[in-house]
Design an enzyme around this catalytic site. Structure first.
Site, mmCIF file in Angstrom:
data_model
loop_
_atom_site.group_PDB
_atom_site.id
_atom_site.type_symbol
_atom_site.label_atom_id
_atom_site.label_comp_id
_atom_site.label_asym_id
_atom_site.label_seq_id
_atom_site.Cartn_x
_atom_site.Cartn_y
_atom_site.Cartn_z
ATOM 1 N N HIS A 97 0.856 -1.191 0.000
ATOM 2 C CA HIS A 97 0.000 0.000 0.000
ATOM 3 C C HIS A 97 0.893 1.243 0.000
ATOM 4 O O HIS A 97 1.974 1.236 0.604
ATOM 5 C CB HIS A 97 -0.908 -0.021 1.232
ATOM 6 C CG HIS A 97 -1.962 1.049 1.173
ATOM 7 N ND1 HIS A 97 -1.693 2.355 1.510
ATOM 8 C CD2 HIS A 97 -3.249 1.012 0.777
ATOM 9 C CE1 HIS A 97 -2.794 3.077 1.321
ATOM 10 N NE2 HIS A 97 -3.749 2.287 0.879
ATOM 11 N N GLU A 99 0.851 3.850 1.634
ATOM 12 C CA GLU A 99 1.253 4.329 2.961
ATOM 13 C C GLU A 99 2.393 3.483 3.512
ATOM 14 O O GLU A 99 3.257 3.985 4.229
ATOM 15 C CB GLU A 99 0.029 4.360 3.892
ATOM 16 C CG GLU A 99 -0.898 5.511 3.498
ATOM 17 C CD GLU A 99 -2.385 5.245 3.644
ATOM 18 O OE1 GLU A 99 -2.771 4.343 4.396
ATOM 19 O OE2 GLU A 99 -3.170 5.959 2.967
ATOM 20 N N GLU A 169 -3.724 2.304 -7.134
ATOM 21 C CA GLU A 169 -4.113 3.427 -6.290
ATOM 22 C C GLU A 169 -3.150 4.583 -6.545
ATOM 23 O O GLU A 169 -2.060 4.629 -5.957
ATOM 24 C CB GLU A 169 -4.050 3.034 -4.811
ATOM 25 C CG GLU A 169 -4.973 1.891 -4.438
ATOM 26 C CD GLU A 169 -5.330 1.918 -2.951
ATOM 27 O OE1 GLU A 169 -6.524 1.936 -2.657
ATOM 28 O OE2 GLU A 169 -4.429 1.947 -2.106
#
Ligand code: 13P
Length: 253
Positions: A97, A99, A169
């Site tokens: 991800h 993050e 993303e």
């Protein structure tokens, strides 16, 4: 969407919710699902995964972890292993991800080791890729994502590659309210599919679900999901409220 592929709608709760909120959210979602052919996956904070799995019993909901280490066990303070994920009955793991990449410094090499470990333990890796705003502005969206895909899949057999779910993303769309337009998202998804096709073959590329993530909301889901290479979504903020997540997962085109 393309009905030939598995359709997946996932909620990444990140570092939000209390235990009670996590359980209530799960129950509310389970009660409101109307499109049973879609796979719904919840990614609660790891400390609540077992409670959420219990709340999911008897429902079609699947549960995953937001991260994992690649070793089976050992002196790795603070980490969770694939063995533990299997042990509590979770089916998915989010890997890479943005993050994790940008706040916690995870590299493509580390993420790749996690992908391999997840597959070896029959956990479905949801491999997240996506470019930063400066990379998009410099015309490097495709080369950035291509590198993340090539490194993530490195050395995987075609059979194992088919077990991976990809989530595109774009970092500039995460938590910003700036969703990618359906056209931008579709063009990146088609590019990702072409990248997988070049690495493997058309059968593998056509079978892998590619989800879009980044400011997905009830009012923009239909446009995104109508795109042929968008096989579902990975939702952050809007997955934390029962009604907004249901409005997304039950979308009708
Ligand atoms: P938001 O939906 O809050 O933009 O988050 C997206 C995301 O990071 C899901 O993994």
């Amino acid at each position: 969407m393309n009905a030939q592929r598995k359709q997946i709608f996932a909620g990444n709760w990140k570092m939000y919710t209390t235990k009670t909120e996590a359980v209530n959210l799960t129950i509310g979602i389970a009660e409101g699902i109307s499109k049973t052919e879609r796979e719904i996956v919840l990614f609660p904070p790891s400390v609540y995964v077992t409670c959420v799995i219990t709340a999911c019993e008897g429902t079609p909901l699947k549960v995953g972890f937001q991260n994992m280490y690649y070793e089976r066990e050992g002196a790795f303070t603070g980490e969770l292993s694939p063995i533990m994920i299997n042990d509590v009955g979770a089916h998915y793991v989010l890997l890479g991800h943005s993050e994790r990449r940008h706040i916690f410094g995870e590299t493509d090499d580390l993420i790749h080791k996690k992908v391999v470990a997840a597959i070896a333990h029959n956990i479905t890796p949801m491999l997240c890729v996506g470019e930063l705003l400066e990379e998009r502005e410099a015309g490097k969206s495709e080369s950035t994502v291509e590198m993340q895909i090539v490194k993530g899949f490195e050395g995987l057999s075609a059979e194992d590659a088919r077990k991976v779910v990809i989530a595109y993303e774009p970092v500039w769309a995460i938590g910003t309210g700036k969703v990618a337009t359906p056209q931008i998202a579709e063009s990146m998804h088609a590019f990702i599919r072409k990248t997988v096709q070049k690495l493997y073959n058309d059968t593998v590329a056509q079978s892998i679900p590619i989800l879009y993530g980044g400011s997905v909301k009830p009012d923009n889901i239909a446009g995104l999901y109508a795109m042929p290479d968008i096989d579902g979504v990975l939702v952050g903020g809007a997955s934390l409220k029962v009604q907004s997540f249901l409005d997304i997962i039950n979308v009708t085109l």
